[in-house]
Design a protein around this motif. Structure first.
Motif, PDB file in Angstrom:
ATOM      1  N   THR A 297       0.835  -1.198   0.000  1.00 59.81           N
ATOM      2  CA  THR A 297       0.000   0.000   0.000  1.00 59.81           C
ATOM      3  C   THR A 297       0.873   1.253   0.000  1.00 59.81           C
ATOM      4  OG1 THR A 297      -1.677  -1.246   1.175  1.00 59.81           O
ATOM      5  CG2 THR A 297      -1.941   1.136   1.155  1.00 59.81           C
ATOM      6  N   VAL A 372      -8.400  -0.255   3.450  1.00 61.87           N
ATOM      7  CA  VAL A 372      -7.711  -1.347   2.760  1.00 61.87           C
ATOM      8  C   VAL A 372      -7.057  -2.296   3.747  1.00 61.87           C
ATOM      9  CG1 VAL A 372      -5.513  -0.049   2.602  1.00 61.87           C
ATOM     10  CG2 VAL A 372      -5.943  -1.916   1.011  1.00 61.87           C
ATOM     11  N   GLY A 373      -6.905  -3.518   3.343  1.00 58.92           N
ATOM     12  CA  GLY A 373      -6.072  -4.463   4.082  1.00 58.92           C
ATOM     13  C   GLY A 373      -6.807  -5.670   4.607  1.00 58.92           C
ATOM     14  N   GLU A 374      -8.075  -5.532   4.869  1.00 56.60           N
ATOM     15  CA  GLU A 374      -8.870  -6.642   5.395  1.00 56.60           C
ATOM     16  C   GLU A 374     -10.336  -6.227   5.280  1.00 56.60           C
ATOM     17  OE1 GLU A 374      -8.671  -6.834   9.752  1.00 56.60           O
ATOM     18  OE2 GLU A 374      -7.531  -4.970   9.643  1.00 56.60           O
ATOM     19  N   PRO A 375     -11.226  -7.183   5.459  1.00 59.12           N
ATOM     20  CA  PRO A 375     -12.637  -6.803   5.374  1.00 59.12           C
ATOM     21  C   PRO A 375     -12.977  -5.794   6.480  1.00 59.12           C
ATOM     22  CG  PRO A 375     -12.379  -9.192   5.282  1.00 59.12           C
ATOM     23  CD  PRO A 375     -11.046  -8.631   5.645  1.00 59.12           C
ATOM     24  N   ASP A 397     -13.789   1.406  -0.206  1.00 53.17           N
ATOM     25  CA  ASP A 397     -13.295   0.149   0.362  1.00 53.17           C
ATOM     26  C   ASP A 397     -12.559  -0.546  -0.772  1.00 53.17           C
ATOM     27  OD1 ASP A 397     -12.884  -2.400   1.347  1.00 53.17           O
ATOM     28  OD2 ASP A 397     -14.965  -2.740   1.935  1.00 53.17           O
ATOM     29  N   THR A 398     -11.228  -0.497  -0.726  1.00 55.46           N
ATOM     30  CA  THR A 398     -10.409  -0.931  -1.857  1.00 55.46           C
ATOM     31  C   THR A 398      -9.833  -2.313  -1.615  1.00 55.46           C
ATOM     32  OG1 THR A 398      -8.384   0.041  -0.939  1.00 55.46           O
ATOM     33  CG2 THR A 398      -9.754   1.481  -2.303  1.00 55.46           C
ATOM     34  N   TRP A 399     -10.201  -3.265  -2.423  1.00 54.37           N
ATOM     35  CA  TRP A 399      -9.637  -4.602  -2.296  1.00 54.37           C
ATOM     36  C   TRP A 399      -8.499  -4.785  -3.288  1.00 54.37           C
ATOM     37  CZ3 TRP A 399      -8.928  -8.350  -5.975  1.00 54.37           C
ATOM     38  CH2 TRP A 399      -8.342  -9.528  -5.495  1.00 54.37           C
ATOM     39  N   TRP A 400      -7.378  -5.233  -2.795  1.00 47.77           N
ATOM     40  CA  TRP A 400      -6.254  -5.594  -3.684  1.00 47.77           C
ATOM     41  C   TRP A 400      -5.197  -6.326  -2.868  1.00 47.77           C
ATOM     42  CZ3 TRP A 400      -1.499  -2.414  -3.771  1.00 47.77           C
ATOM     43  CH2 TRP A 400      -1.519  -1.351  -2.850  1.00 47.77           C
ATOM     44  N   GLN A 401      -4.058  -6.630  -3.489  1.00 43.78           N
ATOM     45  CA  GLN A 401      -3.043  -7.472  -2.862  1.00 43.78           C
ATOM     46  C   GLN A 401      -1.637  -7.037  -3.272  1.00 43.78           C
ATOM     47  OE1 GLN A 401      -4.596 -11.111  -4.929  1.00 43.78           O
ATOM     48  NE2 GLN A 401      -4.896 -11.849  -2.838  1.00 43.78           N
ATOM     49  N   THR A 402      -0.660  -7.500  -2.502  1.00 42.07           N
ATOM     50  CA  THR A 402       0.741  -7.283  -2.891  1.00 42.07           C
ATOM     51  C   THR A 402       0.926  -7.756  -4.339  1.00 42.07           C
ATOM     52  OG1 THR A 402       1.402  -7.726  -0.621  1.00 42.07           O
ATOM     53  CG2 THR A 402       3.136  -7.812  -2.281  1.00 42.07           C
ATOM     54  N   ASP A 487      -8.703 -15.393  -1.815  1.00 38.83           N
ATOM     55  CA  ASP A 487      -9.810 -14.821  -1.051  1.00 38.83           C
ATOM     56  C   ASP A 487     -11.148 -15.420  -1.478  1.00 38.83           C
ATOM     57  OD1 ASP A 487      -8.520 -12.931   0.633  1.00 38.83           O
ATOM     58  OD2 ASP A 487      -8.271 -11.577  -1.067  1.00 38.83           O
ATOM     59  N   ILE A 499     -15.712  -8.873  -0.092  1.00 36.35           N
ATOM     60  CA  ILE A 499     -14.640  -9.836   0.154  1.00 36.35           C
ATOM     61  C   ILE A 499     -14.877 -10.415   1.541  1.00 36.35           C
ATOM     62  CG2 ILE A 499     -12.134 -10.184   0.149  1.00 36.35           C
ATOM     63  CD1 ILE A 499     -13.377  -8.848  -2.460  1.00 36.35           C
ATOM     64  N   ARG A 502      -9.729 -14.607   3.688  1.00 31.47           N
ATOM     65  CA  ARG A 502      -8.830 -15.610   3.117  1.00 31.47           C
ATOM     66  C   ARG A 502      -9.472 -16.994   3.167  1.00 31.47           C
ATOM     67  NH1 ARG A 502      -4.681 -13.461   0.343  1.00 31.47           N
ATOM     68  NH2 ARG A 502      -4.066 -15.639   0.257  1.00 31.47           N
ATOM     69  N   ILE A 508      -5.037 -12.528   8.676  1.00 32.87           N
ATOM     70  CA  ILE A 508      -4.714 -11.103   8.697  1.00 32.87           C
ATOM     71  C   ILE A 508      -4.965 -10.556  10.098  1.00 32.87           C
ATOM     72  CG2 ILE A 508      -5.103  -8.877   7.600  1.00 32.87           C
ATOM     73  CD1 ILE A 508      -5.869 -10.294   5.081  1.00 32.87           C
ATOM     74  N   ASN A 513      -0.494  -9.587   7.016  1.00 31.00           N
ATOM     75  CA  ASN A 513      -0.732 -10.962   6.562  1.00 31.00           C
ATOM     76  C   ASN A 513       0.270 -11.888   7.230  1.00 31.00           C
ATOM     77  OD1 ASN A 513      -2.321  -9.559   4.896  1.00 31.00           O
ATOM     78  ND2 ASN A 513      -1.649 -10.530   3.016  1.00 31.00           N
TER      79      ASN A 513
HETATM   80  C1  7RM Z   1      -3.338  -4.125  -0.194  1.00 27.00           C
HETATM   81  C2  7RM Z   1      -3.056  -5.277   0.722  1.00 27.00           C
HETATM   82  C3  7RM Z   1      -3.853  -8.821   0.642  1.00 27.00           C
HETATM   83  C4  7RM Z   1      -5.040  -9.452   1.326  1.00 27.00           C
HETATM   84  C5  7RM Z   1      -6.148  -9.807   0.375  1.00 27.00           C
HETATM   85  C6  7RM Z   1      -7.353  -9.785   1.294  1.00 27.00           C
HETATM   86  C7  7RM Z   1      -7.050  -8.662   2.240  1.00 27.00           C
HETATM   87  C8  7RM Z   1      -7.046  -6.324   1.280  1.00 27.00           C
HETATM   88  C9  7RM Z   1      -9.148  -5.778   1.452  1.00 27.00           C
HETATM   89  C10 7RM Z   1      -8.990  -7.101   1.926  1.00 27.00           C
HETATM   90  C11 7RM Z   1     -11.256  -7.245   2.333  1.00 27.00           C
HETATM   91  C12 7RM Z   1     -10.463  -5.214   1.466  1.00 27.00           C
HETATM   92  N1  7RM Z   1      -2.169  -6.190   0.251  1.00 27.00           N
HETATM   93  N2  7RM Z   1      -7.665  -7.395   1.812  1.00 27.00           N
HETATM   94  N3  7RM Z   1      -7.914  -5.332   1.079  1.00 27.00           N
HETATM   95  N4  7RM Z   1     -10.042  -7.827   2.364  1.00 27.00           N
HETATM   96  N5  7RM Z   1     -11.478  -5.985   1.915  1.00 27.00           N
HETATM   97  N6  7RM Z   1     -10.707  -3.953   1.055  1.00 27.00           N
HETATM   98  O1  7RM Z   1      -3.591  -5.340   1.792  1.00 27.00           O
HETATM   99  O2  7RM Z   1      -0.947  -8.356   0.184  1.00 27.00           O
HETATM  100  O3  7RM Z   1      -0.954  -7.105   2.255  1.00 27.00           O
HETATM  101  O4  7RM Z   1      -2.941  -8.277   1.579  1.00 27.00           O
HETATM  102  O5  7RM Z   1      -5.634  -8.526   2.239  1.00 27.00           O
HETATM  103  O6  7RM Z   1      -7.420 -10.987   2.001  1.00 27.00           O
HETATM  104  O7  7RM Z   1      -5.902 -11.049  -0.237  1.00 27.00           O
HETATM  105  S1  7RM Z   1      -1.669  -7.501   1.078  1.00 27.00           S
END
Ligand code: 7RM
Length: 635
Positions: A297, A372-375, A397-402, A487, A499, A502, A508, A513
């Motif tokens: 992020t 961001v980062g988890e639900p 509410d932004t969902w994404w990943q590394t 996810d 979302i 996991r 998380i 993570n």
């Molecule tokens: C950006 C980041 C990725 C994991 C991902 C999810 C969880 C991230 C959300 C979310 C629900 C969200 N990268 N996650 N954002 N779950 N709503 N808006 O966090 O690689 O560190 O984590 O985080 O499980 O797979 S990360």
């Protein structure tokens, strides 16, 4: 031009349709109109999710720092690029303009060169959230060195594992770091890590805390004197579109961390374009993302995305609770922050403190709130909306990943109607799919499944450093021709995504993570331990907390369990870091196992979550009797 900045819901649909009907044409237009290239590409996209291989903007030449710095000098040279807010609220904030940032990056880049760093070399960065962190990242990119930032909360063992995995030649660190009222001996941790990292030739040390540290002759160098001597011009190395830009480690469900590799052109295009739209950034806005640059992020939405847009991006060294729980809101008022991007765990922690910490401050500058980062749970979402946004600022509410490099599922503020706990709709160019357990796509709405992506986007990670086989197995083997995210998600009656979390063995905790395997490995190192299993259970601030089930080599009679618990948590702190410590440790006579000997974490998870009525059929276990014992002794 019009596609770059989306301003209405209908426009979102139009642009989205265009982006999926002809992705090559769409991304080519964006790339052409909004970035500077030394040479254009010969092919926009080639891809194969089976092999797997993805290439964007093949043969193009560029340097991402020319896009983040040089090109703004004539138009925004005196605009603040980085706004540094220190841990100590009494320390004056530092406004670093685009001109100054350019000069500091060039100086730093020249220091790297002088210390023998060349294009393609790996440089680890282990720094607190001080300007040198962003500057060293950009300095590496300037000369084509591959940066690998390691979050400064990781332990010496975690650090050396990562340094060795990418075979870094240099590490950049500081004498120490401030975190709230604490001072941390960063250099001491580095020294310990470097006991078994044969590849490291030099250590650059930034001065921050002025703590007494040991400098090893011929290996360690204070940064400032080198910078003072360095020239403030450094030609940018001309990079290939697909040259690696950085490696960033992320926890896997098994084994060692995965060094996700991101490349130059696609990553730049996608992070810049998402930043502009997801935060609706306008000239003179002051954007603040509270993440650490040690996480993706921070890479994408503190450094590269904002700077590629000529934005002002805030960098905060401290923590939300210091000197008190009003600190975030104090900073918002002080710098008139317009976009604020944080994690649900921070929101929950602050919500717990009550309104008086918020109400003292003028938050009227805020326009967009991000998470961001988890639900995010419903309660936290509403608290954020009402208390921080005063129901006027849309929540993205932004969902994404590394692995995805940039934001994938998100509302576009002022366009997409938001819905609490829903990340809503795919961003432009993103084609999500929900899959069932038999590998079939689930069509229609009001369905739930495993979240996959069907088509490549420009910032998808290209490989795992040194382990392309693991890349294929982890992301492209579960489902045919799909990127699997790990996810679960549901799609509601209008097609909005939520979302759910996991579906693998990643937990998380406070937005970090954590893979269960490395934690279990650390516990199993304890001489009294025979085996262990970690599961997550709900926690009102951290989202999840960790519950450890541990069996001892001898039944444990007569052993001091509290003492053992302390030792186990100390081992985890040493091997991974304090973020991975267990909240509860239950000693058991056995762990539920399948007949092939696999630990059934699913059952342990249900027990830890107090859902013993949902255990399902346990009679096929190798040792069904342990289940009742475990339930009886639940902590
Ligand atoms: C950006 C980041 C990725 C994991 C991902 C999810 C969880 C991230 C959300 C979310 C629900 C969200 N990268 N996650 N954002 N779950 N709503 N808006 O966090 O690689 O560190 O984590 O985080 O499980 O797979 S990360």
């Amino acid at each position: 031009m019009s596609n770059y900045h989306i301003k209405a819901f209908e426009e979102y649909f139009q642009v989205y349709r265009k982006s999926v009907r002809n992705p090559e044409q769409f991304w080519e237009e964006i790339a052409e109109e909004h970035f500077v290239w030394r040479k254009k590409w010969s092919n926009v996209l080639s891809w194969d999710f089976k092999n797997p291989e993805v290439k964007w903007f093949e043969d193009a030449k560029l340097n991402i720092t020319e896009n983040c710095l040089d090109r703004h000098l004539s138009t925004k040279g005196d605009k603040t690029a980085l706004l540094f807010e220190a841990n100590d609220p009494n320390e004056t904030a530092e406004h670093i303009t685009y001109k100054q940032l350019h000069a500091r990056v060039c100086k730093f880049a020249n220091v790297l060169k002088e210390k023998g760093i060349e294009k393609g070399d790996r440089v680890c960065i282990y720094l607190p959230m001080i300007p040198e962190l962003a500057i060293s990242v950009l300095a590496c990119a300037r000369i084509g060195a591959i940066h690998s930032v390691i979050f400064a909360g990781f332990s010496a063992t975690a650090l050396s594992t990562r340094i060795n995995d990418c075979d870094a030649k240099m590490i950049i660190t500081s004498d120490g770091s401030y975190r709230g009222a604490k001072t941390i001996d960063l250099k001491g941790i580095v020294d310990e890590a470097l006991n078994d990292t044969p590849g490291i030739e030099s250590v650059l040390v930034a001065k921050r805390t002025h703590s007494k540290i040991i400098m090893k002759d011929g290996r360690d160098y204070w940064l400032q004197p080198l910078l003072d001597e360095a020239n403030e011009n450094c030609d940018a190395e001309i990079m290939d579109a697909e040259d690696p830009l950085f490696i960033l480690y992320t926890s896997g469900s098994t084994g060692k961390p995965k060094g996700m590799v991101h490349t130059s052109a696609g990553y730049m295009v996608y992070t810049a374009y998402t930043f502009k739209n997801v935060f609706q950034y306008k000239e003179n806005d002051v954007y603040w993302c509270t993440a650490d640059i040690g996480w993706i992020t921070g890479h994408s939405y503190i450094v590269y995305g904002p700077l590629a847009n000529g934005a002002t991006t805030v960098m905060f060294e401290g923590v939300p609770s210091y000197p008190d729980y009003g600190r975030f809101w104090n900073i918002v008022e002080k710098h008139k922050v317009t976009q604020f991007y944080t994690a649900p765990t921070a929101i929950r922690a602050l919500a717990k403190q009550g309104a008086e910490f918020v109400d003292k401050y003028d938050l009227s500058s805020l326009k967009v709130l991000g998470t961001v980062g988890e639900p995010i749970n419903e309660e936290a979402w509403h608290w954020y909306d009402e208390n921080i946004g005063k129901k006027k600022s849309p929540i993205v509410d932004t969902w994404w990943q590394t692995e995805t490099g940039g934001i994938m599922i998100t509302p576009i503020p002022f366009s997409t109607p938001t819905k609490p706990t829903y990340a809503t709709l795919p961003f432009i160019g993103i084609q999500p799919a929900l899959m069932d357990e038999n590998g079939k796509e689930i069509n229609g709405n009001q369905v739930e499944g495993r979240l996959c992506i069907k088509f490549p986007w420009p910032s998808i990670a290209r490989t795992i450093w040194g382990n392309h086989k693991r890349y294929k197995e982890t992301y492209f083997s579960a489902y045919d021709n799909m990127y699997f995210t790990g996810d679960g998600a549901l799609r509601d009656e209008v097609g909005y995504y939520r979302i759910t979390g996991r579906v693998d063995d990643v937990i998380i905790v406070s937005g970090h993570n954590l893979g269960t395997a490395p934690i279990e490995d650390a516990i199993n190192e304890h001489q009294a331990v025979s085996e262990s299993a970690i599961v997550g259970f709900p926690h009102d601030v951290k989202g999840n907390a960790l519950y450890g089930y541990v069996t001892l080599k001898d039944s444990g009679e007569g052993q001091n369990h509290d003492h053992l618990r302390k030792e186990i948590n100390q081992l985890i702190t040493d091997r991974i870091g304090p973020i991975a410590k267990l909240d509860k440790i239950q000693f058991t006579n056995g762990l539920p196992k399948t007949r092939s000997g696999k630990i059934m974490r699913r059952i342990l998870r249900k027990i830890a979550c107090n859902e013993t009525d949902q255990l399902g059929d346990t009679s096929t276990l190798l040792n069904p009797e342990v289940v009742q014992e475990i339930i009886k002794n639940t902590l």
